[in-house]
Write a protein that holds these residues in place. Structure first.
Motif, PDB file in Angstrom:
ATOM      1  N   GLN B  27      19.751  10.582 -11.144  1.00 31.05           N
ATOM      2  CA  GLN B  27      19.021  10.714 -11.019  1.00 31.05           C
ATOM      3  C   GLN B  27      19.005   9.992  -9.539  1.00 31.05           C
ATOM      4  O   GLN B  27      18.157   9.878  -8.116  1.00 31.05           O
ATOM      5  N   TYR B  31      19.366  10.148  -5.614  1.00 26.98           N
ATOM      6  CA  TYR B  31      17.691   9.802  -4.646  1.00 26.98           C
ATOM      7  C   TYR B  31      18.301   8.749  -3.630  1.00 26.98           C
ATOM      8  O   TYR B  31      18.182   9.185  -2.020  1.00 26.98           O
ATOM      9  N   GLY B  35      18.171  10.472   0.662  1.00 27.14           N
ATOM     10  CA  GLY B  35      17.980   9.205   1.465  1.00 27.14           C
ATOM     11  C   GLY B  35      18.605   9.275   2.645  1.00 27.14           C
ATOM     12  O   GLY B  35      18.207   9.007   3.964  1.00 27.14           O
ATOM     13  N   PHE B 140      15.679   0.337   3.799  1.00 33.43           N
ATOM     14  CA  PHE B 140      14.725   0.948   3.614  1.00 33.43           C
ATOM     15  C   PHE B 140      14.615   2.357   2.691  1.00 33.43           C
ATOM     16  O   PHE B 140      14.100   2.408   1.802  1.00 33.43           O
ATOM     17  N   LYS B 144      12.205   2.140   0.064  1.00 31.24           N
ATOM     18  CA  LYS B 144      10.739   3.248  -0.280  1.00 31.24           C
ATOM     19  C   LYS B 144      11.351   4.295  -1.233  1.00 31.24           C
ATOM     20  O   LYS B 144      10.750   5.366  -1.647  1.00 31.24           O
ATOM     21  N   TYR B 145      13.019   5.212  -1.658  1.00 29.78           N
ATOM     22  CA  TYR B 145      13.430   5.964  -1.952  1.00 29.78           C
ATOM     23  C   TYR B 145      13.337   5.867  -3.321  1.00 29.78           C
ATOM     24  O   TYR B 145      13.765   6.152  -4.437  1.00 29.78           O
ATOM     25  N   GLU B 146      14.279   4.227  -3.779  1.00 28.27           N
ATOM     26  CA  GLU B 146      14.046   3.746  -4.562  1.00 28.27           C
ATOM     27  C   GLU B 146      13.386   2.889  -5.491  1.00 28.27           C
ATOM     28  O   GLU B 146      13.505   2.553  -6.355  1.00 28.27           O
ATOM     29  N   GLU B 147      12.670   2.747  -4.086  1.00 30.79           N
ATOM     30  CA  GLU B 147      11.207   1.632  -4.790  1.00 30.79           C
ATOM     31  C   GLU B 147      12.040   0.263  -5.575  1.00 30.79           C
ATOM     32  O   GLU B 147      11.325   0.114  -6.633  1.00 30.79           O
ATOM     33  N   GLN B 150      12.670  -6.935  -3.000  1.00 33.94           N
ATOM     34  CA  GLN B 150      13.681  -7.168  -2.266  1.00 33.94           C
ATOM     35  C   GLN B 150      14.348  -8.052  -3.211  1.00 33.94           C
ATOM     36  O   GLN B 150      15.605  -7.893  -2.477  1.00 33.94           O
ATOM     37  N   LEU B 168      14.183  -5.344   6.688  1.00 35.91           N
ATOM     38  CA  LEU B 168      12.751  -4.039   6.857  1.00 35.91           C
ATOM     39  C   LEU B 168      11.512  -4.394   7.275  1.00 35.91           C
ATOM     40  O   LEU B 168      11.211  -3.145   8.297  1.00 35.91           O
TER      41      LEU B 168
END
Lengths: 120, 185
Positions: B27, B31, B35, B140, B144-147, B150, B168
């Motif tokens: 999964q 994701y 993205g 990015f 954003k997709y995998e959260e 950093q 970012l």
């Protein structure tokens, strides 16, 4: 139109709400989050793992199909061709006839020709 | 079972262990691919390719980093390669897709104008994300997709946390510039 904010206000809001590098993107945040949420609603096919394993088995089978004797035969035929080339080359060498030519540069372009008065 | 145990089993020829490893991470990989390509079919192709690559190069995985870090690296590279390979095809399929979307959506009950506007917004966002420079795009998507944090992104992209923060920030500025017309909608 009443719901819109002008760009100057938008920039001020954005600069004041800066928390993390991707923090608040002004009004864009909601749009981008919605877009990402939609992308993330898609679920991976539950049979993907089975598909991958089947592909891997295919690879294995194709690897087995090429037998070792074929590889040996290819290498042997290359060696045979190279050896035959050497042999033919050495046959040809013995039959060559050499002719020696004696070339005199002075004869090829006789400078006397230009020193004769008659030719001036 | 831990990743290390699963890898050990896979290397000794246990394909069921590989299935477990795939089921654990598919999964996330999917994701990441979404993205980049925003299409289920393409994302599945990428996910499949990623796991085939993982299987073939698992013996070169040195365990210097976590398996997930290594896997994300492969997922990012495979996605970028996939996009580069399919650039020409996408031009035509996108045109076809938008036409199909319009035709399909006009049959639904919602206001056509609103739907068109929503589709246009989505298209603008997708275009803005897709046009980000590669490194910004990778950072990015992971953020954003995998959260991911950093720190984790820095590990995956083999750079410093500061560099990721910069990427970012630049990604954010680029998106703001390209999507300025959406503010207030």
């Amino acid at each position: 139109m009443e719901n819109r904010i002008n760009s100057k206000t938008a920039k001020t809001i954005i600069s004041h709400t800066k928390k993390s590098p991707l923090g608040d993107l002004g009004g864009l945040d909601d749009h981008i989050d919605n877009f990402i949420r939609k992308d993330k609603q898609e679920q991976v096919n539950p049979y993907l793992a089975t598909r991958v394993l089947a592909k891997l088995e295919e690879y294995d089978e194709t690897a087995v199909i090429v037998p070792i004797w074929k590889k040996v035969a290819v290498v042997a035929s290359f060696a045979l061709v190279i050896a035959a080339g050497f042999k033919l080359g050495s046959f040809a060498q013995g039959e060559k006839e050499y002719i020696s030519i004696n070339i005199n540069d002075a004869q090829l372009e006789n400078l006397n020709f230009y020193t004769f008065i008659d030719h001036e | 079972m831990s990743d290390e145990q699963l890898i050990e089993k896979i290397l000794s020829g246990d394909k069921e262990a590989f299935r477990l490893l795939m089921e654990k991470y598919q999964q996330q990989v999917f994701y990441v691919a979404m993205g980049f390509v925003h299409s289920r079919e393409d994302a599945e192709d990428i996910t499949q390719e990623v796991f085939i690559r993982v299987f073939h190069s698992l013996n070169s995985f040195k365990e210097k980093s976590l398996f997930s870090t290594w896997l994300y690296r492969i997922a990012l590279n495979t996605s970028i390669n996939y996009i580069n390979k399919n650039k020409r095809r996408n031009f035509f399929t996108e045109a076809g897709d938008s036409l199909m979307n319009l035709l399909n959506k006009s049959n639904e009950e919602k206001d056509v104008h609103q739907q068109l506007e929503a589709t246009e917004t989505e298209k603008s966002i997708q275009k803005a994300i897709d046009e980000l420079p590669v490194k910004q795009r990778k950072a990015f998507i992971l953020s954003k997709y995998e959260e991911l944090s950093q720190r984790k992104i820095a590990e995956i992209m083999q750079t410093s946390e500061g560099a990721i923060e910069q990427l970012l920030v630049r990604a954010k500025k680029n998106l703001q510039k390209k999507l300025a017309h959406l503010v207030g909608k």
